[in-house]
Write a protein that holds these residues in place. Sequence first.
Motif, PDB file in Angstrom:
ATOM      1  N   CYS A  18       0.847  -1.176   0.000  1.00  0.00           N
ATOM      2  CA  CYS A  18       0.000   0.000   0.000  1.00  0.00           C
ATOM      3  C   CYS A  18       0.895   1.243   0.000  1.00  0.00           C
ATOM      4  CB  CYS A  18      -0.904   0.011   1.239  1.00  0.00           C
ATOM      5  SG  CYS A  18      -2.006   1.446   1.337  1.00  0.00           S
ATOM      6  N   PRO A  19       0.515   2.303  -0.733  1.00  0.00           N
ATOM      7  CA  PRO A  19       1.303   3.535  -0.647  1.00  0.00           C
ATOM      8  C   PRO A  19       1.477   3.989   0.797  1.00  0.00           C
ATOM      9  CG  PRO A  19      -0.315   3.710  -2.406  1.00  0.00           C
ATOM     10  CD  PRO A  19      -0.618   2.430  -1.672  1.00  0.00           C
ATOM     11  N   ARG A  20       2.657   4.493   1.110  1.00  0.00           N
ATOM     12  CA  ARG A  20       3.030   4.976   2.442  1.00  0.00           C
ATOM     13  C   ARG A  20       3.211   3.842   3.454  1.00  0.00           C
ATOM     14  NH1 ARG A  20       5.791   8.808   1.870  1.00  0.00           N
ATOM     15  NH2 ARG A  20       5.485   9.468   4.037  1.00  0.00           N
ATOM     16  N   SER A  21       3.559   2.673   2.959  1.00  0.00           N
ATOM     17  CA  SER A  21       3.791   1.548   3.870  1.00  0.00           C
ATOM     18  C   SER A  21       5.269   1.327   4.163  1.00  0.00           C
ATOM     19  CB  SER A  21       3.179   0.260   3.295  1.00  0.00           C
ATOM     20  OG  SER A  21       3.740  -0.034   2.029  1.00  0.00           O
ATOM     21  N   GLY A  22       6.142   2.165   3.592  1.00  0.00           N
ATOM     22  CA  GLY A  22       7.576   2.018   3.839  1.00  0.00           C
ATOM     23  C   GLY A  22       8.328   1.389   2.696  1.00  0.00           C
ATOM     24  N   THR A  23       7.725   1.334   1.500  1.00  0.00           N
ATOM     25  CA  THR A  23       8.389   0.665   0.379  1.00  0.00           C
ATOM     26  C   THR A  23       9.638   1.410  -0.072  1.00  0.00           C
ATOM     27  OG1 THR A  23       6.875   1.764  -1.174  1.00  0.00           O
ATOM     28  CG2 THR A  23       6.294  -0.471  -0.449  1.00  0.00           C
ATOM     29  N   THR A  24       9.684   2.741   0.094  1.00  0.00           N
ATOM     30  CA  THR A  24      10.894   3.472  -0.270  1.00  0.00           C
ATOM     31  C   THR A  24      12.048   3.098   0.653  1.00  0.00           C
ATOM     32  OG1 THR A  24       9.690   5.337  -1.232  1.00  0.00           O
ATOM     33  CG2 THR A  24      11.931   5.769  -0.470  1.00  0.00           C
ATOM     34  N   LEU A  25      11.773   2.977   1.937  1.00  0.00           N
ATOM     35  CA  LEU A  25      12.794   2.529   2.886  1.00  0.00           C
ATOM     36  C   LEU A  25      13.301   1.140   2.512  1.00  0.00           C
ATOM     37  CD1 LEU A  25      14.397   2.766   5.558  1.00  0.00           C
ATOM     38  CD2 LEU A  25      12.388   1.804   6.714  1.00  0.00           C
ATOM     39  N   LEU A  26      12.384   0.227   2.209  1.00  0.00           N
ATOM     40  CA  LEU A  26      12.780  -1.130   1.862  1.00  0.00           C
ATOM     41  C   LEU A  26      13.578  -1.144   0.561  1.00  0.00           C
ATOM     42  CD1 LEU A  26      12.754  -4.133   2.411  1.00  0.00           C
ATOM     43  CD2 LEU A  26      10.488  -4.259   1.332  1.00  0.00           C
ATOM     44  N   ARG A 148       2.061  -2.579   6.445  1.00  0.00           N
ATOM     45  CA  ARG A 148       2.129  -1.648   7.574  1.00  0.00           C
ATOM     46  C   ARG A 148       0.725  -1.485   8.145  1.00  0.00           C
ATOM     47  NH1 ARG A 148       4.306   4.665   7.219  1.00  0.00           N
ATOM     48  NH2 ARG A 148       4.604   4.988   9.479  1.00  0.00           N
ATOM     49  N   ASP A 149       0.632  -1.146   9.410  1.00  0.00           N
ATOM     50  CA  ASP A 149      -0.666  -0.878  10.036  1.00  0.00           C
ATOM     51  C   ASP A 149      -1.475   0.042   9.119  1.00  0.00           C
ATOM     52  OD1 ASP A 149      -2.780   0.239  11.626  1.00  0.00           O
ATOM     53  OD2 ASP A 149      -1.645  -0.202  13.452  1.00  0.00           O
ATOM     54  N   GLY A 150      -2.665  -0.427   8.734  1.00  0.00           N
ATOM     55  CA  GLY A 150      -3.474   0.322   7.789  1.00  0.00           C
ATOM     56  C   GLY A 150      -3.826   1.718   8.266  1.00  0.00           C
ATOM     57  N   ARG A 151      -3.941   1.912   9.567  1.00  0.00           N
ATOM     58  CA  ARG A 151      -4.270   3.233  10.084  1.00  0.00           C
ATOM     59  C   ARG A 151      -3.116   4.210   9.886  1.00  0.00           C
ATOM     60  NH1 ARG A 151      -5.997   0.256  15.550  1.00  0.00           N
ATOM     61  NH2 ARG A 151      -3.993  -0.658  14.947  1.00  0.00           N
ATOM     62  N   ASP A 152      -1.884   3.718  10.019  1.00  0.00           N
ATOM     63  CA  ASP A 152      -0.740   4.574   9.741  1.00  0.00           C
ATOM     64  C   ASP A 152      -0.651   4.906   8.251  1.00  0.00           C
ATOM     65  OD1 ASP A 152       0.470   5.215  12.191  1.00  0.00           O
ATOM     66  OD2 ASP A 152       1.470   3.270  12.307  1.00  0.00           O
ATOM     67  N   CYS A 153      -0.956   3.927   7.386  1.00  0.00           N
ATOM     68  CA  CYS A 153      -0.951   4.186   5.938  1.00  0.00           C
ATOM     69  C   CYS A 153      -1.997   5.239   5.580  1.00  0.00           C
ATOM     70  CB  CYS A 153      -1.216   2.895   5.162  1.00  0.00           C
ATOM     71  SG  CYS A 153       0.142   1.716   5.172  1.00  0.00           S
ATOM     72  N   VAL A 154      -3.188   5.106   6.146  1.00  0.00           N
ATOM     73  CA  VAL A 154      -4.259   6.064   5.856  1.00  0.00           C
ATOM     74  C   VAL A 154      -3.856   7.460   6.325  1.00  0.00           C
ATOM     75  CG1 VAL A 154      -6.619   6.737   6.478  1.00  0.00           C
ATOM     76  CG2 VAL A 154      -6.111   4.367   5.838  1.00  0.00           C
ATOM     77  N   VAL A 202      11.525  -2.058  11.088  1.00  0.00           N
ATOM     78  CA  VAL A 202      12.206  -0.921  11.714  1.00  0.00           C
ATOM     79  C   VAL A 202      12.628  -1.230  13.150  1.00  0.00           C
ATOM     80  CG1 VAL A 202      11.096   0.791  10.231  1.00  0.00           C
ATOM     81  CG2 VAL A 202       9.998   0.154  12.393  1.00  0.00           C
ATOM     82  N   ALA A 203      11.968  -2.213  13.792  1.00  0.00           N
ATOM     83  CA  ALA A 203      12.337  -2.572  15.161  1.00  0.00           C
ATOM     84  C   ALA A 203      13.600  -3.425  15.200  1.00  0.00           C
ATOM     85  CB  ALA A 203      11.179  -3.308  15.837  1.00  0.00           C
ATOM     86  N   THR A 250      14.145   4.013  12.413  1.00  0.00           N
ATOM     87  CA  THR A 250      13.548   4.261  13.728  1.00  0.00           C
ATOM     88  C   THR A 250      12.113   3.750  13.783  1.00  0.00           C
ATOM     89  OG1 THR A 250      12.884   6.017  15.274  1.00  0.00           O
ATOM     90  CG2 THR A 250      12.853   6.564  12.943  1.00  0.00           C
ATOM     91  N   THR A 251      11.644   3.521  14.998  1.00  0.00           N
ATOM     92  CA  THR A 251      10.257   3.094  15.211  1.00  0.00           C
ATOM     93  C   THR A 251       9.358   4.270  15.578  1.00  0.00           C
ATOM     94  OG1 THR A 251      10.677   2.638  17.551  1.00  0.00           O
ATOM     95  CG2 THR A 251      10.998   0.811  16.003  1.00  0.00           C
ATOM     96  N   SER A 252       9.862   5.493  15.429  1.00  0.00           N
ATOM     97  CA  SER A 252       9.152   6.658  15.959  1.00  0.00           C
ATOM     98  C   SER A 252       7.787   6.891  15.325  1.00  0.00           C
ATOM     99  CB  SER A 252      10.015   7.916  15.787  1.00  0.00           C
ATOM    100  OG  SER A 252      10.213   8.203  14.409  1.00  0.00           O
ATOM    101  N   ARG A 253       7.578   6.399  14.117  1.00  0.00           N
ATOM    102  CA  ARG A 253       6.302   6.649  13.449  1.00  0.00           C
ATOM    103  C   ARG A 253       5.307   5.517  13.625  1.00  0.00           C
ATOM    104  NH1 ARG A 253       5.263  11.740  12.275  1.00  0.00           N
ATOM    105  NH2 ARG A 253       4.289  11.396  10.248  1.00  0.00           N
ATOM    106  N   VAL A 254       5.725   4.458  14.274  1.00  0.00           N
ATOM    107  CA  VAL A 254       4.814   3.321  14.490  1.00  0.00           C
ATOM    108  C   VAL A 254       3.685   3.754  15.418  1.00  0.00           C
ATOM    109  CG1 VAL A 254       4.608   1.020  15.502  1.00  0.00           C
ATOM    110  CG2 VAL A 254       6.599   1.593  14.084  1.00  0.00           C
ATOM    111  N   GLY A 255       2.454   3.562  14.999  1.00  0.00           N
ATOM    112  CA  GLY A 255       1.294   3.893  15.815  1.00  0.00           C
ATOM    113  C   GLY A 255       0.961   5.365  15.867  1.00  0.00           C
TER     114      GLY A 255
END
Length: 340
Positions: A18-26, A148-154, A202-203, A250-255
């Motif tokens: 899903c867009p904004r799930s971290g694919t650029t990082l990966l 990634r958690d769908g709520r973070d993606c949204v 990220v963890a 970092t895990t700073s954006r998780v949740g």
Amino acid sequence: MSPGPASRHDRPIFVLGCPRSGTTLLRLMLHSHARIAIPAETKFVLPAYTERCEFGDLRVRENRRALAEWITSDRSTKVHALGMDAADLVDEIAAGPPSLGSAVGIVFRAYARLHGKQRWGDKRPSYSQHVGALLRMFPDAQFVHLVRDGRDCVASLMEMPWFDGDVHHAISAWRETIDRGRRLAERLGPDTYYELQYERLVADPADELTRLCGFLGEDFDPAMTRPEGLAKQIVPSRKKWHGRTHDAVTTSRVGSWAERLDPWEISLAEAAFGERLAEYGYEPSGLPKPPASQLARFTRTAAHRRMAQHKAALRERWKQHHEPNPVESLLAAEHPSPAT
């Protein structure tokens, strides 16, 4: 005679999610591997496949050259930004095997060669919708789905300057991607399809990337855990939505959805996602269910998206009956350099 199948270590790698799930990082992590080259998002693979009937019979050298010139010179493809010599690339495609997959593969093979790498891949979140097309071009490909958690993606999608949908479309995008992933896992099997979660990546990058390398048939490269150095070199600062790739993992954006979404958006997302969040271990917010009117509006949006996807599938079937020649890549894995 067709070339034999690529060895495990030469299989193309496609990163999706899903867009904004971290694919650029990966993508940066994979590109940091000593053997793997994955460019920034290009936008020529799917358009070339969609318009393949317009390029004519690729057994005709002039048609291959016309295709190559479009790939290298049209600004929409973004191939010009990959740092390759356009004239050389046109010549290589024109001299290459007569199929669309071959032409596409030559571009990525040349990019890998430019970076001293033996294996190529590509990354685009929307590839989750087009795995069938990618497999037609590259039957030996491997697919890596980052969840990634769908709520973070949204929450993240709603903040993007390039996202022109509303929260209903953002919720639909995550749900559709997860459902496609389920079907792909069943259809492709564990040798071709691999899923990992952003939060675990990220963890504990080293552990998750070691597992991913096992799937890819590659040795783990510790440089993969430090993609920020590479990001500072190749991720433009103008792309502010990728700015965090310049920092250490970092895990700073998780949740962070809990602060970035309104309560009604959270409850609507959780209702629409159903059991999907729990299946990945994501904890519910405990908010009450959304009003029926909000759910009804989401249902209409989801239905319209399904209809559009159904129409696209019908168009694809029509095009497959009118292809001037097969699209499968004919590049032999044992000949990674252009023919002389």
